[in-house]
Design an enzyme around this catalytic site. Sequence first.
Site, PDB file in Angstrom:
ATOM      1  N   THR A  25       0.845  -1.193   0.000  1.00  0.00           N
ATOM      2  CA  THR A  25       0.000   0.000   0.000  1.00  0.00           C
ATOM      3  C   THR A  25       0.879   1.240   0.000  1.00  0.00           C
ATOM      4  OG1 THR A  25      -1.884  -1.073   1.037  1.00  0.00           O
ATOM      5  CG2 THR A  25      -1.644   1.284   1.461  1.00  0.00           C
ATOM      6  N   GLN A  97      -4.361  -7.216  -5.919  1.00  0.00           N
ATOM      7  CA  GLN A  97      -4.791  -7.642  -4.588  1.00  0.00           C
ATOM      8  C   GLN A  97      -6.100  -6.942  -4.228  1.00  0.00           C
ATOM      9  OE1 GLN A  97      -3.044  -6.500  -0.691  1.00  0.00           O
ATOM     10  NE2 GLN A  97      -2.834  -8.697  -0.317  1.00  0.00           N
ATOM     11  N   HIS A 174      -7.259 -10.595  -0.443  1.00  0.00           N
ATOM     12  CA  HIS A 174      -6.510 -10.251   0.776  1.00  0.00           C
ATOM     13  C   HIS A 174      -7.252 -10.821   1.975  1.00  0.00           C
ATOM     14  CE1 HIS A 174      -3.837  -8.473   3.491  1.00  0.00           C
ATOM     15  NE2 HIS A 174      -3.808  -7.224   3.074  1.00  0.00           N
ATOM     16  N   ASN A 177      -3.819  -9.937   7.497  1.00  0.00           N
ATOM     17  CA  ASN A 177      -3.483  -8.631   8.092  1.00  0.00           C
ATOM     18  C   ASN A 177      -4.659  -7.845   8.666  1.00  0.00           C
ATOM     19  OD1 ASN A 177      -1.010  -9.398   7.169  1.00  0.00           O
ATOM     20  ND2 ASN A 177      -0.822  -7.841   5.580  1.00  0.00           N
ATOM     21  N   TYR A 179      -7.847  -7.358   7.676  1.00  0.00           N
ATOM     22  CA  TYR A 179      -8.874  -6.701   6.849  1.00  0.00           C
ATOM     23  C   TYR A 179     -10.131  -7.591   6.769  1.00  0.00           C
ATOM     24  CZ  TYR A 179      -5.005  -3.633   6.279  1.00  0.00           C
ATOM     25  OH  TYR A 179      -3.971  -2.791   6.579  1.00  0.00           O
ATOM     26  N   ARG A 226      -4.181 -14.429  -0.015  1.00  0.00           N
ATOM     27  CA  ARG A 226      -3.126 -14.176   0.969  1.00  0.00           C
ATOM     28  C   ARG A 226      -3.696 -14.375   2.366  1.00  0.00           C
ATOM     29  NH1 ARG A 226       1.247  -9.286   2.058  1.00  0.00           N
ATOM     30  NH2 ARG A 226       3.016 -10.705   1.921  1.00  0.00           N
ATOM     31  N   ASN A 234      -3.344  -5.213  13.136  1.00  0.00           N
ATOM     32  CA  ASN A 234      -4.710  -4.666  13.161  1.00  0.00           C
ATOM     33  C   ASN A 234      -5.599  -5.357  14.186  1.00  0.00           C
ATOM     34  OD1 ASN A 234      -4.563  -2.489  11.325  1.00  0.00           O
ATOM     35  ND2 ASN A 234      -4.708  -3.878   9.567  1.00  0.00           N
ATOM     36  N   GLY A 316       8.791  -7.404  -0.074  1.00  0.00           N
ATOM     37  CA  GLY A 316       8.145  -6.110   0.076  1.00  0.00           C
ATOM     38  C   GLY A 316       9.148  -4.980   0.107  1.00  0.00           C
ATOM     39  N   ARG A 317       9.715  -4.709   1.306  1.00  0.00           N
ATOM     40  CA  ARG A 317      10.595  -3.548   1.462  1.00  0.00           C
ATOM     41  C   ARG A 317      11.805  -3.546   0.525  1.00  0.00           C
ATOM     42  NH1 ARG A 317      11.042  -4.557   7.604  1.00  0.00           N
ATOM     43  NH2 ARG A 317      10.807  -6.636   6.693  1.00  0.00           N
TER      44      ARG A 317
END
Length: 358
Positions: A25, A97, A174, A177, A179, A226, A234, A316-317
């Site tokens: 995101t 996603q 998704h 995490n 959501y 995922r 969260n 990711g990063r």
Amino acid sequence: MLLLFSNTTLGPLALQNRLVMAPLTRNRATGNIPNELMAQYYAQRATVGLIITEGTSPSPNGLGYPRIPGMFSAEQIAGWKRVTEGVHAKGAKMFMQLMHCGRIAHPLNLPAGARAIAPSAVAAAGEMYTDAEGMKPNAMPGAMTAADIGATTQEYAQAPKNALAAGFDGVELHGANGYLLEQFIRPNSNQRSDDYGGSIEKRARFVLEVAEAVIKAIGRDKVGIRLSPFGVFNDMPVYDAMEADYTYLARELNARGLLYIHLVDHSPMGAPPVPDSIRAMFRSVFKGALILSGGYDAARAESDLAAGKCDLIAVGRPILANPDLVARWKSGAALNAPDFSTFYLPGPKGYTDYPALA
Ligand SMILES: Cc1cc2nc3c(=O)[nH]c(=O)nc-3n(C[C@H](O)[C@H](O)[C@H](O)COP(=O)(O)O)c2cc1C
């Protein structure tokens, strides 16, 4: 790096290597519509095998964060088409996603007429950034009625059709995490007493119905999911039956023949460890492809691929900060460090201006 950089297939798709850009995101989609800056950002990173987009909402109700993209309007389809063209021109495949934020939201982020909804009227601990007023407590969501469940499932079924129209190769649900889909799976956020809450069979029902609706819309070989077993992001605490619940999910997803499962591990970001046993369980129960993610460097990626622990590795990063990560890992070149302060800010700084090797 015999495996990581070699060609492979993912169902019907040919991939130029086994590296996947994890969903990230980045909050650059002003007005919730993908733009030229985003097209440039994704094209810069399209030397991987597969790009998974940032979380993208199938519904106005799912736009919990500021400036995240959607996939329910003609403008959004047109914007995403520019993105997929640039990515495909460089050889990567691209999945969208689908992220419905559910209760991880604030009304100030939602468009007119939209509302935060969740399995139950239980607010998540923690705060949400809003452009208008800064940090605010997460919304108190409305508990979804039977009509909301039906309408949301329909939105999930339409978005993948829009994604194919925009040139995507498939979609990733998704279910991780904290959501909406995970809010149904977990007992702290799902306190329903109807057919969608209670036992794991009932808590998994919405996820499985959404998966079936999406499969019906675009075909099972274009649908991944995922999941974050043992993830706590969260406000999703670990509970006793977690491993048993995710074993049930792995079996049911396998029975529906999804293309892949993509597991999250946020322990490299300071979250509690994810037991190896859960990854091994998914590998043995689920017969489709398995993607692992979380804290990978090239050596660990190669070693997990060689050990048969998974089929693809998502990062990711490292790819956020290194548009040419494939070239850098191949040559052993040094990496740019990610700048956390610009992860979620609008504009090109910390987005499209990370340098590539000369
Ligand atoms: C800036 C940022 C945004 C993220 N956004 C998403 C997202 O939209 N969807 C998702 O599933 N995970 C998201 N994640 C988690 C990443 O996909 C990934 O799991 C995590 O960064 C760990 O992998 P890494 O160690 O390779 O960075 C995000 C992570 C970061 C750092």
